[in-house]
Design a protein around this motif. Structure first.
Motif, PDB file in Angstrom:
ATOM      1  N   GLU A 122       0.808  -0.637  -0.160  1.00 65.69           N
ATOM      2  CA  GLU A 122       0.122  -0.030  -0.214  1.00 65.69           C
ATOM      3  C   GLU A 122       1.184   1.412  -0.153  1.00 65.69           C
ATOM      4  OE1 GLU A 122       0.059  -1.310   4.481  1.00 65.69           O
ATOM      5  OE2 GLU A 122       0.241  -1.923   2.027  1.00 65.69           O
ATOM      6  N   VAL A 123       2.277   1.018   0.564  1.00 72.98           N
ATOM      7  CA  VAL A 123       2.655   2.601   0.672  1.00 72.98           C
ATOM      8  C   VAL A 123       3.307   2.778  -1.243  1.00 72.98           C
ATOM      9  CG1 VAL A 123       5.394   3.390   1.686  1.00 72.98           C
ATOM     10  CG2 VAL A 123       3.505   2.157   2.821  1.00 72.98           C
ATOM     11  N   ALA A 124       3.902   0.807  -1.204  1.00 74.04           N
ATOM     12  CA  ALA A 124       4.030   0.836  -2.663  1.00 74.04           C
ATOM     13  C   ALA A 124       3.535   1.671  -4.232  1.00 74.04           C
ATOM     14  CB  ALA A 124       5.111  -0.067  -2.905  1.00 74.04           C
ATOM     15  N   ALA A 125       1.784   1.448  -3.316  1.00 70.12           N
ATOM     16  CA  ALA A 125       1.063   2.308  -4.676  1.00 70.12           C
ATOM     17  C   ALA A 125       1.013   3.700  -3.710  1.00 70.12           C
ATOM     18  CB  ALA A 125       0.010   1.413  -3.896  1.00 70.12           C
ATOM     19  N   GLU A 126       1.224   4.072  -2.732  1.00 68.71           N
ATOM     20  CA  GLU A 126       0.784   5.396  -2.897  1.00 68.71           C
ATOM     21  C   GLU A 126       1.912   6.287  -3.719  1.00 68.71           C
ATOM     22  OE1 GLU A 126      -1.697   8.535  -1.647  1.00 68.71           O
ATOM     23  OE2 GLU A 126      -2.255   6.633  -1.421  1.00 68.71           O
ATOM     24  N   VAL A 127       3.344   5.933  -2.710  1.00 70.87           N
ATOM     25  CA  VAL A 127       4.249   6.094  -4.192  1.00 70.87           C
ATOM     26  C   VAL A 127       4.283   6.446  -5.115  1.00 70.87           C
ATOM     27  CG1 VAL A 127       7.215   6.030  -4.439  1.00 70.87           C
ATOM     28  CG2 VAL A 127       6.275   5.914  -2.322  1.00 70.87           C
ATOM     29  N   MET A 128       3.802   5.538  -5.453  1.00 73.69           N
ATOM     30  CA  MET A 128       3.496   5.942  -7.256  1.00 73.69           C
ATOM     31  C   MET A 128       2.095   6.766  -7.676  1.00 73.69           C
ATOM     32  SD  MET A 128       3.710   1.432  -8.767  1.00 73.69           S
ATOM     33  CE  MET A 128       2.699   0.891  -8.122  1.00 73.69           C
ATOM     34  N   ARG A 129       1.489   6.412  -7.009  1.00 75.83           N
ATOM     35  CA  ARG A 129       0.165   7.198  -7.465  1.00 75.83           C
ATOM     36  C   ARG A 129       1.148   9.172  -7.013  1.00 75.83           C
ATOM     37  NH1 ARG A 129      -2.632  11.296  -4.472  1.00 75.83           N
ATOM     38  NH2 ARG A 129      -1.431  10.690  -2.939  1.00 75.83           N
ATOM     39  N   GLY A 130       1.922   9.514  -6.176  1.00 74.19           N
ATOM     40  CA  GLY A 130       2.477  10.811  -6.127  1.00 74.19           C
ATOM     41  C   GLY A 130       3.487  10.974  -7.436  1.00 74.19           C
ATOM     42  N   LEU A 131       3.822   9.720  -7.747  1.00 72.97           N
ATOM     43  CA  LEU A 131       5.058  10.280  -9.028  1.00 72.97           C
ATOM     44  C   LEU A 131       4.170  10.437  -9.726  1.00 72.97           C
ATOM     45  CD1 LEU A 131       7.367   7.258  -8.621  1.00 72.97           C
ATOM     46  CD2 LEU A 131       7.917   9.911  -7.683  1.00 72.97           C
ATOM     47  N   ALA A 132       2.619   9.593 -10.403  1.00 70.06           N
ATOM     48  CA  ALA A 132       2.033   9.197 -11.678  1.00 70.06           C
ATOM     49  C   ALA A 132       1.070  11.414 -11.474  1.00 70.06           C
ATOM     50  CB  ALA A 132       1.081   8.722 -11.458  1.00 70.06           C
ATOM     51  N   GLU A 133       0.812  11.603 -10.357  1.00 71.45           N
ATOM     52  CA  GLU A 133       0.780  12.964 -10.071  1.00 71.45           C
ATOM     53  C   GLU A 133       2.074  14.216 -10.604  1.00 71.45           C
ATOM     54  OE1 GLU A 133      -1.018  13.545  -6.067  1.00 71.45           O
ATOM     55  OE2 GLU A 133      -3.094  12.181  -6.755  1.00 71.45           O
ATOM     56  N   ARG A 134       2.451  13.921 -10.110  1.00 69.42           N
ATOM     57  CA  ARG A 134       4.029  14.584  -9.900  1.00 69.42           C
ATOM     58  C   ARG A 134       4.368  14.837 -11.781  1.00 69.42           C
ATOM     59  NH1 ARG A 134       8.947  14.028  -6.354  1.00 69.42           N
ATOM     60  NH2 ARG A 134       7.146  12.562  -4.658  1.00 69.42           N
ATOM     61  N   LEU A 135       4.543  14.251 -12.440  1.00 70.36           N
ATOM     62  CA  LEU A 135       4.276  13.736 -13.714  1.00 70.36           C
ATOM     63  C   LEU A 135       3.520  14.120 -14.927  1.00 70.36           C
ATOM     64  CD1 LEU A 135       6.197  12.696 -16.080  1.00 70.36           C
ATOM     65  CD2 LEU A 135       4.427  10.362 -15.837  1.00 70.36           C
ATOM     66  N   SER A 136       2.385  13.924 -14.268  1.00 70.72           N
ATOM     67  CA  SER A 136       0.699  14.543 -15.095  1.00 70.72           C
ATOM     68  C   SER A 136       1.396  16.375 -14.616  1.00 70.72           C
ATOM     69  CB  SER A 136      -0.089  13.749 -14.479  1.00 70.72           C
ATOM     70  OG  SER A 136      -1.887  14.554 -14.717  1.00 70.72           O
ATOM     71  N   HIS A 137       1.069  16.808 -13.827  1.00 72.32           N
ATOM     72  CA  HIS A 137       1.168  17.709 -13.610  1.00 72.32           C
ATOM     73  C   HIS A 137       2.663  18.265 -14.921  1.00 72.32           C
ATOM     74  CE1 HIS A 137       1.646  21.580 -11.353  1.00 72.32           C
ATOM     75  NE2 HIS A 137       2.906  21.832 -11.149  1.00 72.32           N
ATOM     76  N   THR A 138       3.851  17.779 -14.295  1.00 72.84           N
ATOM     77  CA  THR A 138       5.074  18.079 -14.832  1.00 72.84           C
ATOM     78  C   THR A 138       4.324  18.340 -16.329  1.00 72.84           C
ATOM     79  OG1 THR A 138       6.162  17.534 -13.501  1.00 72.84           O
ATOM     80  CG2 THR A 138       7.086  17.530 -16.007  1.00 72.84           C
ATOM     81  N   ASN A 139       3.981  17.520 -17.124  1.00 71.58           N
ATOM     82  CA  ASN A 139       3.278  17.512 -18.269  1.00 71.58           C
ATOM     83  C   ASN A 139       2.244  18.898 -18.532  1.00 71.58           C
ATOM     84  OD1 ASN A 139       5.154  15.358 -19.354  1.00 71.58           O
ATOM     85  ND2 ASN A 139       3.772  13.274 -18.982  1.00 71.58           N
ATOM     86  N   ALA A 140       1.758  18.958 -17.844  1.00 72.67           N
ATOM     87  CA  ALA A 140       0.561  19.913 -17.935  1.00 72.67           C
ATOM     88  C   ALA A 140       1.515  21.690 -17.999  1.00 72.67           C
ATOM     89  CB  ALA A 140      -0.339  20.593 -16.988  1.00 72.67           C
ATOM     90  N   GLU A 141       2.355  21.291 -17.115  1.00 70.99           N
ATOM     91  CA  GLU A 141       2.737  22.228 -17.263  1.00 70.99           C
ATOM     92  C   GLU A 141       3.966  22.468 -18.982  1.00 70.99           C
ATOM     93  OE1 GLU A 141       3.718  25.215 -14.573  1.00 70.99           O
ATOM     94  OE2 GLU A 141       1.709  24.641 -14.561  1.00 70.99           O
ATOM     95  N   LEU A 142       4.661  21.339 -18.455  1.00 62.20           N
ATOM     96  CA  LEU A 142       5.292  21.495 -20.200  1.00 62.20           C
ATOM     97  C   LEU A 142       4.666  22.139 -21.167  1.00 62.20           C
ATOM     98  CD1 LEU A 142       7.416  18.380 -19.948  1.00 62.20           C
ATOM     99  CD2 LEU A 142       8.448  21.021 -20.040  1.00 62.20           C
ATOM    100  N   VAL A 143       3.533  22.009 -21.450  1.00 63.73           N
ATOM    101  CA  VAL A 143       2.224  21.904 -22.741  1.00 63.73           C
ATOM    102  C   VAL A 143       2.081  23.894 -22.131  1.00 63.73           C
ATOM    103  CG1 VAL A 143       0.155  21.733 -23.512  1.00 63.73           C
ATOM    104  CG2 VAL A 143       1.609  19.900 -22.638  1.00 63.73           C
TER     105      VAL A 143
END
Length: 156
Positions: A122-143
């Motif tokens: 469950e901690v690994a899943a939460e870390v992945m979720r946080g990384l995915a959110e950051r990636l999504s935010h970064t992609n939006a900022e790049l666009v």
């Protein structure tokens, strides 16, 4: 900070919310509480990543060095985790984290962090979720940045 208060703080962090108190005690015991003053660097881009940090109190900025100077890409607050990319990918730190206010963080060593992920899916899943959110935010900022550079502006 006392161990009990660290456990209480960990329990409030979404990353650790599903972990039983006895396990939180182990995490708190193996981690180190570190304090930073406003403007002090927590970790620097390019350095070897030997620990992840859980912000226990305060705020920090995440910045990336560019030809035009440092560019702030994220703002962190209590409960956020930072530094896990260097640990998970075994790469140098991808950004610099600087305390925006007086900051208290729990420094979790690389081996303890990886053991935590192995023991608690469950901690690994939460870390992945946080990384995915950051990636999504970064992609939006790049666009957005690309549109601004092309003179298109952003959404109105």
């Amino acid at each position: 900070m006392l161990l009990k208060s660290e456990i209480d703080l960990l329990r409030a962090v979404p990353l650790f919310a599903g972990i039983e108190p006895s396990r939180l005690k182990l995490i708190a015991y193996t981690a180190e509480t570190v304090m930073y003053r406003e403007g002090q660097v927590v970790c620097r881009q390019g350095e070897r990543g030997d620990a992840a940090f859980v912000l226990m109190e305060g705020e920090a900025d995440v910045s990336i060095a560019s030809d035009g100077g440092d560019f702030v890409v994220a703002h962190l607050k209590t409960g956020d985790v930072v530094g896990e990319i260097a640990i998970l990918c075994d790469v140098p730190r991808t950004a610099t984290v600087t305390a925006k206010t007086r900051l208290s963080a729990l420094r979790v060593r690389k081996d303890a962090f990886l053991q935590l992920l192995r023991q608690f899916p469950e901690v690994a899943a939460e870390v992945m979720r946080g990384l995915a959110e950051r990636l999504s935010h970064t992609n939006a900022e790049l666009v957005r940045a690309r549109n601004l550079a092309a003179g298109q502006g952003g959404p109105r």
